[in-house]
Design a protein around this motif. Structure first.
Motif, PDB file in Angstrom:
ATOM      1  N   HIS A   5       0.811  -1.220   0.000  1.00  0.00           N
ATOM      2  CA  HIS A   5       0.000   0.000   0.000  1.00  0.00           C
ATOM      3  C   HIS A   5       0.851   1.280   0.000  1.00  0.00           C
ATOM      4  CE1 HIS A   5      -3.775  -2.117   0.292  1.00  0.00           C
ATOM      5  NE2 HIS A   5      -3.156  -2.949   1.115  1.00  0.00           N
ATOM      6  N   ASP A   6       2.136   1.161  -0.310  1.00  0.00           N
ATOM      7  CA  ASP A   6       3.021   2.324  -0.288  1.00  0.00           C
ATOM      8  C   ASP A   6       2.570   3.441  -1.219  1.00  0.00           C
ATOM      9  OD1 ASP A   6       4.763   1.279   1.599  1.00  0.00           O
ATOM     10  OD2 ASP A   6       6.093   0.413   0.087  1.00  0.00           O
ATOM     11  N   PHE A   7       1.982   3.091  -2.344  1.00  0.00           N
ATOM     12  CA  PHE A   7       1.589   4.108  -3.317  1.00  0.00           C
ATOM     13  C   PHE A   7       0.112   4.478  -3.223  1.00  0.00           C
ATOM     14  CE2 PHE A   7       5.655   2.980  -5.206  1.00  0.00           C
ATOM     15  CZ  PHE A   7       6.137   4.235  -5.561  1.00  0.00           C
ATOM     16  N   ARG A  39      -3.215  11.384 -13.366  1.00  0.00           N
ATOM     17  CA  ARG A  39      -4.210  10.662 -12.573  1.00  0.00           C
ATOM     18  C   ARG A  39      -3.678   9.265 -12.326  1.00  0.00           C
ATOM     19  NH1 ARG A  39      -7.874   7.376 -15.593  1.00  0.00           N
ATOM     20  NH2 ARG A  39      -7.406   7.554 -17.805  1.00  0.00           N
ATOM     21  N   SER A  40      -3.958   8.764 -11.127  1.00  0.00           N
ATOM     22  CA  SER A  40      -3.427   7.470 -10.706  1.00  0.00           C
ATOM     23  C   SER A  40      -4.543   6.643 -10.098  1.00  0.00           C
ATOM     24  CB  SER A  40      -2.319   7.685  -9.673  1.00  0.00           C
ATOM     25  OG  SER A  40      -1.849   6.454  -9.166  1.00  0.00           O
ATOM     26  N   TRP A  41      -4.484   5.340 -10.350  1.00  0.00           N
ATOM     27  CA  TRP A  41      -5.461   4.436  -9.766  1.00  0.00           C
ATOM     28  C   TRP A  41      -4.780   3.139  -9.357  1.00  0.00           C
ATOM     29  CZ3 TRP A  41      -5.051   5.952 -14.757  1.00  0.00           C
ATOM     30  CH2 TRP A  41      -4.885   4.977 -15.729  1.00  0.00           C
ATOM     31  N   SER A  42      -5.421   2.474  -8.418  1.00  0.00           N
ATOM     32  CA  SER A  42      -4.879   1.272  -7.796  1.00  0.00           C
ATOM     33  C   SER A  42      -5.234   0.029  -8.602  1.00  0.00           C
ATOM     34  CB  SER A  42      -5.457   1.162  -6.383  1.00  0.00           C
ATOM     35  OG  SER A  42      -4.961   0.019  -5.740  1.00  0.00           O
ATOM     36  N   LEU A  43      -4.372  -0.972  -8.506  1.00  0.00           N
ATOM     37  CA  LEU A  43      -4.577  -2.305  -9.088  1.00  0.00           C
ATOM     38  C   LEU A  43      -4.249  -3.341  -8.006  1.00  0.00           C
ATOM     39  CD1 LEU A  43      -2.468  -1.771 -12.321  1.00  0.00           C
ATOM     40  CD2 LEU A  43      -4.958  -1.716 -12.200  1.00  0.00           C
ATOM     41  N   PHE A  44      -4.751  -4.533  -8.149  1.00  0.00           N
ATOM     42  CA  PHE A  44      -4.368  -5.655  -7.268  1.00  0.00           C
ATOM     43  C   PHE A  44      -4.515  -5.313  -5.787  1.00  0.00           C
ATOM     44  CE2 PHE A  44      -1.026  -6.651 -10.744  1.00  0.00           C
ATOM     45  CZ  PHE A  44      -1.990  -7.209 -11.568  1.00  0.00           C
ATOM     46  N   ASP A  45      -5.605  -4.655  -5.409  1.00  0.00           N
ATOM     47  CA  ASP A  45      -5.852  -4.277  -4.012  1.00  0.00           C
ATOM     48  C   ASP A  45      -4.694  -3.485  -3.405  1.00  0.00           C
ATOM     49  OD1 ASP A  45      -8.400  -5.513  -3.965  1.00  0.00           O
ATOM     50  OD2 ASP A  45      -7.445  -7.467  -3.598  1.00  0.00           O
ATOM     51  N   ALA A  47      -1.451  -3.524  -4.492  1.00  0.00           N
ATOM     52  CA  ALA A  47      -0.131  -4.066  -4.812  1.00  0.00           C
ATOM     53  C   ALA A  47       0.337  -3.676  -6.209  1.00  0.00           C
ATOM     54  CB  ALA A  47      -0.130  -5.584  -4.663  1.00  0.00           C
ATOM     55  N   GLY A  48      -0.411  -2.822  -6.857  1.00  0.00           N
ATOM     56  CA  GLY A  48      -0.030  -2.272  -8.144  1.00  0.00           C
ATOM     57  C   GLY A  48      -0.767  -0.971  -8.348  1.00  0.00           C
ATOM     58  N   ASN A  49      -0.224  -0.139  -9.210  1.00  0.00           N
ATOM     59  CA  ASN A  49      -0.944   1.057  -9.613  1.00  0.00           C
ATOM     60  C   ASN A  49      -0.391   1.575 -10.922  1.00  0.00           C
ATOM     61  OD1 ASN A  49       1.024   3.188  -9.240  1.00  0.00           O
ATOM     62  ND2 ASN A  49       0.659   3.084  -7.059  1.00  0.00           N
ATOM     63  N   ILE A  50      -1.189   2.418 -11.534  1.00  0.00           N
ATOM     64  CA  ILE A  50      -0.812   3.067 -12.793  1.00  0.00           C
ATOM     65  C   ILE A  50      -1.078   4.548 -12.632  1.00  0.00           C
ATOM     66  CG2 ILE A  50      -1.448   3.391 -15.225  1.00  0.00           C
ATOM     67  CD1 ILE A  50      -2.049   0.466 -15.419  1.00  0.00           C
ATOM     68  N   ASP A  51      -0.179   5.352 -13.156  1.00  0.00           N
ATOM     69  CA  ASP A  51      -0.524   6.755 -13.325  1.00  0.00           C
ATOM     70  C   ASP A  51      -0.299   7.106 -14.790  1.00  0.00           C
ATOM     71  OD1 ASP A  51       1.949   8.821 -13.615  1.00  0.00           O
ATOM     72  OD2 ASP A  51       2.574   7.154 -12.332  1.00  0.00           O
ATOM     73  N   GLU A  52      -1.186   7.947 -15.294  1.00  0.00           N
ATOM     74  CA  GLU A  52      -1.071   8.454 -16.657  1.00  0.00           C
ATOM     75  C   GLU A  52      -0.891   9.956 -16.574  1.00  0.00           C
ATOM     76  OE1 GLU A  52      -3.260   8.059 -20.932  1.00  0.00           O
ATOM     77  OE2 GLU A  52      -4.551   8.271 -19.183  1.00  0.00           O
ATOM     78  N   MET A  53       0.145  10.452 -17.228  1.00  0.00           N
ATOM     79  CA  MET A  53       0.461  11.872 -17.213  1.00  0.00           C
ATOM     80  C   MET A  53       0.202  12.460 -18.587  1.00  0.00           C
ATOM     81  SD  MET A  53       3.848  13.765 -15.872  1.00  0.00           S
ATOM     82  CE  MET A  53       3.683  12.781 -14.408  1.00  0.00           C
ATOM     83  N   ASP A  54      -0.465  13.603 -18.611  1.00  0.00           N
ATOM     84  CA  ASP A  54      -0.752  14.314 -19.850  1.00  0.00           C
ATOM     85  C   ASP A  54       0.050  15.607 -19.846  1.00  0.00           C
ATOM     86  OD1 ASP A  54      -1.759  15.505 -22.117  1.00  0.00           O
ATOM     87  OD2 ASP A  54      -3.846  15.495 -21.445  1.00  0.00           O
ATOM     88  N   VAL A  55       1.029  15.674 -20.748  1.00  0.00           N
ATOM     89  CA  VAL A  55       1.878  16.853 -20.872  1.00  0.00           C
ATOM     90  C   VAL A  55       1.429  17.574 -22.149  1.00  0.00           C
ATOM     91  CG1 VAL A  55       4.254  17.730 -20.854  1.00  0.00           C
ATOM     92  CG2 VAL A  55       3.723  15.551 -19.741  1.00  0.00           C
ATOM     93  N   ALA A  56       0.273  18.193 -22.060  1.00  0.00           N
ATOM     94  CA  ALA A  56      -0.350  18.815 -23.237  1.00  0.00           C
ATOM     95  C   ALA A  56       0.530  19.904 -23.840  1.00  0.00           C
ATOM     96  CB  ALA A  56      -1.722  19.382 -22.863  1.00  0.00           C
ATOM     97  N   VAL A  57       1.259  20.660 -23.006  1.00  0.00           N
ATOM     98  CA  VAL A  57       2.091  21.752 -23.520  1.00  0.00           C
ATOM     99  C   VAL A  57       3.231  21.249 -24.403  1.00  0.00           C
ATOM    100  CG1 VAL A  57       1.530  23.312 -21.631  1.00  0.00           C
ATOM    101  CG2 VAL A  57       3.552  21.857 -21.454  1.00  0.00           C
ATOM    102  N   GLN A  58       3.586  19.972 -24.295  1.00  0.00           N
ATOM    103  CA  GLN A  58       4.630  19.389 -25.142  1.00  0.00           C
ATOM    104  C   GLN A  58       4.088  18.262 -26.020  1.00  0.00           C
ATOM    105  OE1 GLN A  58       8.063  18.333 -22.777  1.00  0.00           O
ATOM    106  NE2 GLN A  58       8.604  20.476 -22.460  1.00  0.00           N
ATOM    107  N   ASP A  59       2.787  18.056 -25.973  1.00  0.00           N
ATOM    108  CA  ASP A  59       2.101  17.095 -26.835  1.00  0.00           C
ATOM    109  C   ASP A  59       2.620  15.661 -26.667  1.00  0.00           C
ATOM    110  OD1 ASP A  59       0.108  16.425 -28.684  1.00  0.00           O
ATOM    111  OD2 ASP A  59       1.543  16.502 -30.354  1.00  0.00           O
ATOM    112  N   TRP A  60       2.723  15.204 -25.411  1.00  0.00           N
ATOM    113  CA  TRP A  60       3.051  13.798 -25.165  1.00  0.00           C
ATOM    114  C   TRP A  60       2.377  13.342 -23.881  1.00  0.00           C
ATOM    115  CZ3 TRP A  60       5.872  12.507 -20.742  1.00  0.00           C
ATOM    116  CH2 TRP A  60       6.654  13.504 -20.160  1.00  0.00           C
ATOM    117  N   LYS A  61       2.301  12.018 -23.753  1.00  0.00           N
ATOM    118  CA  LYS A  61       1.749  11.394 -22.550  1.00  0.00           C
ATOM    119  C   LYS A  61       2.723  10.321 -22.081  1.00  0.00           C
ATOM    120  CE  LYS A  61      -3.036  12.268 -23.602  1.00  0.00           C
ATOM    121  NZ  LYS A  61      -4.390  11.844 -23.420  1.00  0.00           N
TER     122      LYS A  61
END
Length: 157
Positions: A5-7, A39-45, A47-61
């Motif tokens: 649960h560290d993250f 934005r970040s969300w949890s996986l595996f209760d 024990a995992g997570n994903i974050d997706e970053m949107d850098v619109a000013v440089q047109d990449w994710k």
């Protein structure tokens, strides 16, 4: 010790202030600054997570997939960006009793082998800091080349 649960602190939506060296290997290079959202969300209760970053000013994710290994009590952090569509080599590590997380791995940058360090610190309900540093000399010296300061976005009422 690290746990699955560290993250948990990172779940939700964030504004991100980036400060990144123009040359990742040169401690004297200039810094560029830009904003993003994440934005970040949890996986595996937890024990995992994903974050997706949107850098619109440089047109990449970008995204990070984090997975906790209960056998080693270590996390692997795996970065990717829509510019490559590939996972970079992971960094692995854990959080210490002071709440600071350190994660290490090996990669290449501009054709050179580098040791990579990610540090998570300054964690609170509304803030967090992530730093990346590279070493070319077996961890004797480090060049901090990217810092992200996260501020939690206000909840929509």
């Amino acid at each position: 010790m690290s746990s699955a649960h560290d993250f948990d602190f990172f779940q939700g939506e964030w504004d991100v202030h980036h400060r990144r060296r123009t040359d990742f290997l040169d401690a004297d290079s200039d810094w560029e600054e830009f904003g993003a959202t994440s934005r970040s969300w949890s996986l595996f209760d937890g024990a995992g997570n994903i974050d997706e970053m949107d850098v619109a000013v440089q047109d990449w994710k970008g995204l990070t997939l984090r997975l906790f290994d209960p056998a080693t009590e270590e996390w692997s952090l795996n970065w990717s960006t829509n510019r490559t569509g590939k996972l970079f080599p992971p960094v692995t590590g854990r959080f210490g009793p002071d709440g600071r997380g350190e994660f290490y791995g090996d990669d290449t940058h501009d054709g050179k082998d580098v040791r990579v360090r990610f540090v998570w610190s300054g964690i609170s309900d509304s803030t967090a800091r992530w730093e990346q540093a590279f070493s070319l000399d077996g961890e004797k010296t480090w060049v901090t080349n990217w810092v992200m300061d996260f501020t939690r976005r206000a909840s929509a009422s």
